[in-house]
Design a protein around this motif. Structure first.
Motif, PDB file in Angstrom:
ATOM      1  N   LYS A 194       0.823  -1.332  -0.056  1.00 50.22           N
ATOM      2  CA  LYS A 194       0.040  -0.027  -0.179  1.00 50.22           C
ATOM      3  C   LYS A 194       0.964   1.350   0.143  1.00 50.22           C
ATOM      4  N   MET A 222       2.503   1.601  -3.354  1.00 48.12           N
ATOM      5  CA  MET A 222       1.690   2.269  -4.530  1.00 48.12           C
ATOM      6  C   MET A 222       1.414   3.664  -4.154  1.00 48.12           C
ATOM      7  N   GLN A 223       1.130   4.183  -2.850  1.00 47.42           N
ATOM      8  CA  GLN A 223       0.925   5.414  -2.550  1.00 47.42           C
ATOM      9  C   GLN A 223       2.095   6.487  -3.097  1.00 47.42           C
ATOM     10  N   ILE A 254       2.070   6.641  -6.819  1.00 44.84           N
ATOM     11  CA  ILE A 254       1.213   7.717  -7.078  1.00 44.84           C
ATOM     12  C   ILE A 254       1.787   9.328  -7.011  1.00 44.84           C
ATOM     13  N   SER A 255       2.456   9.236  -5.612  1.00 42.47           N
ATOM     14  CA  SER A 255       2.721  10.823  -5.308  1.00 42.47           C
ATOM     15  C   SER A 255       3.926  11.010  -6.202  1.00 42.47           C
ATOM     16  N   GLN A 309       2.579  12.187  -9.471  1.00 42.20           N
ATOM     17  CA  GLN A 309       2.246  13.381  -9.269  1.00 42.20           C
ATOM     18  C   GLN A 309       3.153  14.484  -9.267  1.00 42.20           C
ATOM     19  N   ILE A 324      -3.425  11.061 -12.237  1.00 41.08           N
ATOM     20  CA  ILE A 324      -3.779   9.622 -12.099  1.00 41.08           C
ATOM     21  C   ILE A 324      -5.317   9.209 -12.480  1.00 41.08           C
ATOM     22  N   ALA A 329      -6.548   3.180 -10.745  1.00 37.42           N
ATOM     23  CA  ALA A 329      -5.729   2.552  -9.856  1.00 37.42           C
ATOM     24  C   ALA A 329      -6.337   1.404  -9.245  1.00 37.42           C
ATOM     25  N   PHE A 382      -5.790  -1.524  -6.467  1.00 38.24           N
ATOM     26  CA  PHE A 382      -4.772  -2.245  -5.264  1.00 38.24           C
ATOM     27  C   PHE A 382      -4.670  -3.657  -5.552  1.00 38.24           C
TER      28      PHE A 382
END
Lengths: 186, 144
Positions: free
Chosen positions: B54, B57-58, B61-62, B65, B71, B74, B76
């Motif tokens: 988790k 993946m976060q 994503i950041s 960004q 995005i 997504a 999980f």
């Protein structure tokens, strides 16, 4: 002019054109963080004093709907909501300027169609990520906007990432309200 | 003079053929890549010493960004993240997948497309993994 040289020139121009339209390859470095990305990150992020991830995500979905977006995709396990909306992109100033230019060139005896190049519509894409902060006591919400603009003759005239502070300000103001409303079960 | 002119036209025709055949796009190219399958995997993949999917993946994503991506999707369970950004007038789309590797590692694979072309340049992916390393506070390891 010397004739052989004339042909030689033509040949080179034609060859150059062919070379340019040939194989376009991706420029290097487009996956490198551009300058000022830390400031942009700050602009796009707010912290909220809660650890309830689900509450934040549903508030985000609510605020996107408040702002007229339709939800495209979401993944609650990662705190992602992505949405888009179609909007009017016409600006009176731009059209007035274009019409004036067209009229001037008509008076001058030539044809121009600047009006067709005016912005007409746009699609705005938004994606919001909510995730726990490093110490795990707060939720960080980050939003990014992007837009595609079409002109009057339905060609894409502009694509860009939106970096206007005002837009982000407005989004987070609405989000604060939305979180309050959800907490009050309104 | 006439001979010289003909000569130039023949030359021009030849150049045309050469430059057009350089970018031939038969239907089979839909599944084709320039690099070999193994090579492509090693360019696009890195391993990280963590099992927190988790968080990984976060962070992906950041990082995306930070690179101006918006995005779009997504998942999980599948471990995939897809986003797009604009570089000039071209659209760059990138999808990143995160999956378990053994007991202690996560594999991160990125693949990007620039306009209509697949990106197969190692340095471009290196840029992405360098940025990801920084946000993850972990070292990205080359996978054989």
């Amino acid at each position: 002019m010397n004739k052989p040289f004339y042909y030689l020139k033509q040949f080179f121009v034609a060859f150059l054109c062919l070379g340019i339209i040939g194989c376009v390859s991706a420029p290097a470095g487009f996956l490198k963080p551009s300058e000022g990305y830390l400031e942009r990150r700050q602009l796009q992020t707010r912290q909220y004093d809660t650890t309830n991830e689900e509450q934040i995500v549903s508030a985000v979905a609510g605020v996107l709907q408040d702002l007229g977006f339709t939800l495209d995709d979401s993944e609650t396990k990662l705190g992602l909501v992505s949405a888009s909306k179609k909007a009017d992109a016409t600006s009176k100033g731009q059209i007035a300027g274009a019409v004036l230019l067209d009229m001037l060139s008509a008076v001058g005896g030539s044809y121009s169609n600047n009006t067709a190049r005016c912005d007409k519509s746009q699609i705005i894409k938004a994606s919001v990520i909510a995730r726990p902060s490093l110490d795990g006591k707060k939720m960080m919400v980050r939003v990014t906007f992007q837009r595609i603009v079409w002109n009057m003759s339905n060609q894409i005239s502009r694509v860009e990432t939106i970096n206007e502070p005002l837009m982000y300000q407005k989004f987070f103001d609405s989000l604060s309200k939305s979180i309050f409303l959800e907490a009050q079960k309104i | 003079m006439r001979k010289l002119r003909n000569y130039f036209f023949v030359l021009l025709g030849l150049c045309l053929v050469v430059s057009l055949s350089g970018c031939a796009t038969p239907a089979s190219s839909a599944l084709g890549t320039e690099e070999s399958q193994v090579q492509l995997r090693s360019i696009q993949t890195r391993a990280f010493d963590t099992t927190d999917k988790k968080k990984m993946m976060q962070t992906v994503i950041s990082t995306m960004q930070d690179l101006d991506f918006v995005i779009e999707k997504a998942d999980f369970t599948l471990g995939s993240v897809t986003g797009s950004k604009f570089a000039g007038y071209e659209t760059v789309t990138m999808s990143v997948t995160v999956r378990q590797r053994g007991e202690k590692q996560l594999l991160v694979r990125a693949n990007a497309q620039y306009g209509v072309k697949s990106v197969e340049d190692p340095l471009t992916y290196q840029d992405f993994f360098t940025a990801l390393e920084k946000s993850m506070f972990l070292t990205a390891q080359q996978v054989d």
